[in-house]
Design an enzyme around this catalytic site. Structure first.
Site, mmCIF file in Angstrom:
data_model
loop_
_atom_site.group_PDB
_atom_site.id
_atom_site.type_symbol
_atom_site.label_atom_id
_atom_site.label_comp_id
_atom_site.label_asym_id
_atom_site.label_seq_id
_atom_site.Cartn_x
_atom_site.Cartn_y
_atom_site.Cartn_z
ATOM 1 N N LYS A 110 0.821 -1.219 0.000
ATOM 2 C CA LYS A 110 0.000 0.000 0.000
ATOM 3 C C LYS A 110 0.854 1.267 0.000
ATOM 4 C CE LYS A 110 -4.255 -1.998 1.729
ATOM 5 N NZ LYS A 110 -3.874 -3.432 1.913
HETATM 6 C C1 LIG Z 1 -4.565 -4.488 1.224
HETATM 7 C C2 LIG Z 1 -3.845 -5.759 1.064
HETATM 8 C C3 LIG Z 1 -4.273 -6.752 0.147
HETATM 9 C C4 LIG Z 1 -5.549 -6.615 -0.661
HETATM 10 O O1 LIG Z 1 -5.499 -5.619 -1.644
HETATM 11 P P1 LIG Z 1 -6.832 -5.040 -2.300
HETATM 12 O O2 LIG Z 1 -6.368 -3.883 -3.101
HETATM 13 O O3 LIG Z 1 -7.707 -4.616 -1.139
HETATM 14 O O4 LIG Z 1 -7.471 -6.106 -3.085
HETATM 15 C C5 LIG Z 1 -3.477 -7.870 -0.012
HETATM 16 N N1 LIG Z 1 -2.353 -8.060 0.719
HETATM 17 C C6 LIG Z 1 -1.922 -7.143 1.610
HETATM 18 C C7 LIG Z 1 -0.685 -7.405 2.377
HETATM 19 C C8 LIG Z 1 -2.641 -5.962 1.810
HETATM 20 O O5 LIG Z 1 -2.212 -5.061 2.706
#
Ligand SMILES: *Cc1c(COP(=O)(O)O)cnc(C)c1O
Length: 465
Positions: A110
């Site tokens: 993220k």
């Molecule tokens: C947020 C997250 C996801 C999922 O991603 P999306 O964009 O919500 O589908 C997968 N793995 C990790 C480690 C995350 O932090």
């Protein structure tokens, strides 16, 4: 570029509106009115760095709002905080390639979007002499990535609500050890769902929304998705260099359908991908939708991959808008039906969904198995990444890139359960234990939380005057 709402009442929002307001005023999600053809970015054999690609990809979307030179500065500033020069990298995992996306400040993917979004916010606010208030609920990873994205940024205050004692120790420390004045951590005596319900209620107060210019930091903010497109292009180019052939499929551990939707946009913009493999854990609403054509909400189940423990995948609405050929009435009627817990796709929508995606729901047992078997081969993966690796193995594609969404050490308990071994924390994370922390504790009560937030915002206002 102008933007529309998936619910149909807005058709000419600017990049600035989209970045700063998050949700569209009619309750829909923003979506660009067209996507540029950027296939030349894949076709060219010219050397392009990650930031070169990001600039070319963001430019058409920010056109007229952020001049090219400013955009370049924002991108370079955002990615200078990463631990490797090209932001992401491919590593070999058996017969697949892994795209490691966890080299940002909080060791999760993220960061790639939120480091940029924080700088973009600051730039747009300074230009317009505006203030922005961000309020978000987190089950762990989003909160710390958001905090690191906006800490110390001018004209922004971020409130992050997390469920007390229900995030990992590291996640808690990553959030509460940030002491910048513009960050407030609030630990709620309740669950993540309680925290999220409170945030939704605060947003539904239109007066408050206006007075304090509330904005969104979660992936309903379209800019976050845009900022995830470059790594699909970058990875496909690296794959061709490393393996000598074109990648066929990307496999994406999915929760809110944000990351995989960015992959879908990359495909629409000309990246030649045959399929996107959608991996879920036991919270398999999207897998079931692909199989049956029915989007049916069930209770959420805790798994070792908590960032994917999601039952309503907000960004799926954007995809619905595309496959309904921009028929906003159809999208709105699906969303209306969803209030009863279920909606059904039309046959046409279902065919389109199955042509873009294939899917698999990885069980908790399989997540542990994959962590353990990769560890035996000398590679450590986190539970979200393991979910994807298992899904990729269910299909016949020879050339797959699996997205590695978090650093394995962030999920040490799951790693220990799978392998019986302790995983060492990187030193920056180890050092968190010694840091001073700050966090407000509060009951899971909307009025109590509103009071806390309003008191701090009023104090800030007084300081400014
Ligand atoms: C947020 C997250 C996801 C999922 O991603 P999306 O964009 O919500 O589908 C997968 N793995 C990790 C480690 C995350 O932090």
């Amino acid at each position: 570029m102008l933007y529309s709402s998936t619910r149909g009442l807005i058709s000419s929002a600017s990049f600035e509106d989209v970045a700063l307001s998050g949700l569209a005023p009619d309750g829909g999600l923003f979506i660009p009115n067209s996507l540029p053809d950027l296939s030349h970015l894949y076709d060219t054999k010219e050397d392009l760095s990650y930031t070169d690609l990001a600039l070319e990809i963001f430019l058409p979307f920010a056109d007229g709002i952020v001049p090219k030179q400013d955009l370049k500065t924002l991108i370079e500033k955002s990615y200078s905080s990463f631990r490797i020069p090209n932001v992401v990298q491919l590593t070999t995992a058996g017969k697949h390639q892994l795209l490691d996306l966890f080299y940002g400040p909080t060791f999760a993917f993220k960061d790639v979007a939120l480091q940029f979004l924080g700088n973009l916010f600051e730039y747009l606010l300074a230009k317009n002499n505006k203030q922005l208030t961000l309020i978000g609920a987190t089950s762990g990873d989003t909160g710390s990535a958001a905090i690191y994205g906006v800490r110390g940024k001018k004209n922004i205050h971020l409130f992050v609500l997390h469920p007390l004692n229900r995030v990992t120790k590291i996640q808690e420390l990553q959030m509460t050890s940030v002491l910048d004045d513009n960050i407030t951590n609030i630990a709620i005596e309740g669950s993540f769902d309680n925290a999220q319900a409170i945030v939704k209620e605060i947003f539904s107060d239109t007066q408050l929304r206006k007075t304090y210019n509330l904005g969104a930091i979660n992936s309903i903010n379209w800019v976050r998705l845009m900022a995830q497109v470059p790594y699909y292009f970058y990875a496909a180019r690296e794959y061709r260099k490393k393996v000598g052939t074109d990648v066929e499929a990307f496999c994406v551990p999915t929760g809110n359908f944000g990351n995989i939707y960015a992959g879908y946009m990359a495909k629409q913009m000309g990246l030649p991908i045959k399929k996107l493999i959608l991996a879920t854990n036991a919270n398999d609403i999207l897998h079931r939708t692909i199989q049956t054509g029915k989007y049916t909400v069930k209770e959420s189940t805790p798994t070792p991959a908590p960032s994917m423990d999601i039952q309503i995948a907000s960004n799926f609405e954007r995809y619905l808008y595309d496959i309904a050929d921009k028929d906003t009435k159809l999208v709105a009627s699906h969303m209306e039906d969803l209030k009863t817990g279920e909606f059904a796709l039309t046959q046409k929508e279902r065919d389109k969904l199955q042509s873009d995606f294939c899917s698999y729901a990885t069980s908790t047992e399989e997540i542990y198995q994959y962590i353990s078997s990769y560890n035996e081969q000398g590679l450590n993966v986190d539970p979200h990444t393991a979910t994807g690796l298992c899904a990729a193995d269910q299909f016949d594609f020879q050339n797959v890139i699996c997205l590695a969404t978090a650093h394995p050490s962030k999920f040490g308990d799951a790693f220990f359960k799978a392998t019986g071994k302790k995983i060492e924390l990187p030193s920056v994370l180890q050092e968190l234990e010694q840091k001073q922390t700050s966090c407000i504790h509060a009951a899971a009560d909307i009025n109590a939380i509103k009071d806390i937030i309003l008191t701090i915002l009023r104090e800030n206002k007084d300081l400014d005057q």
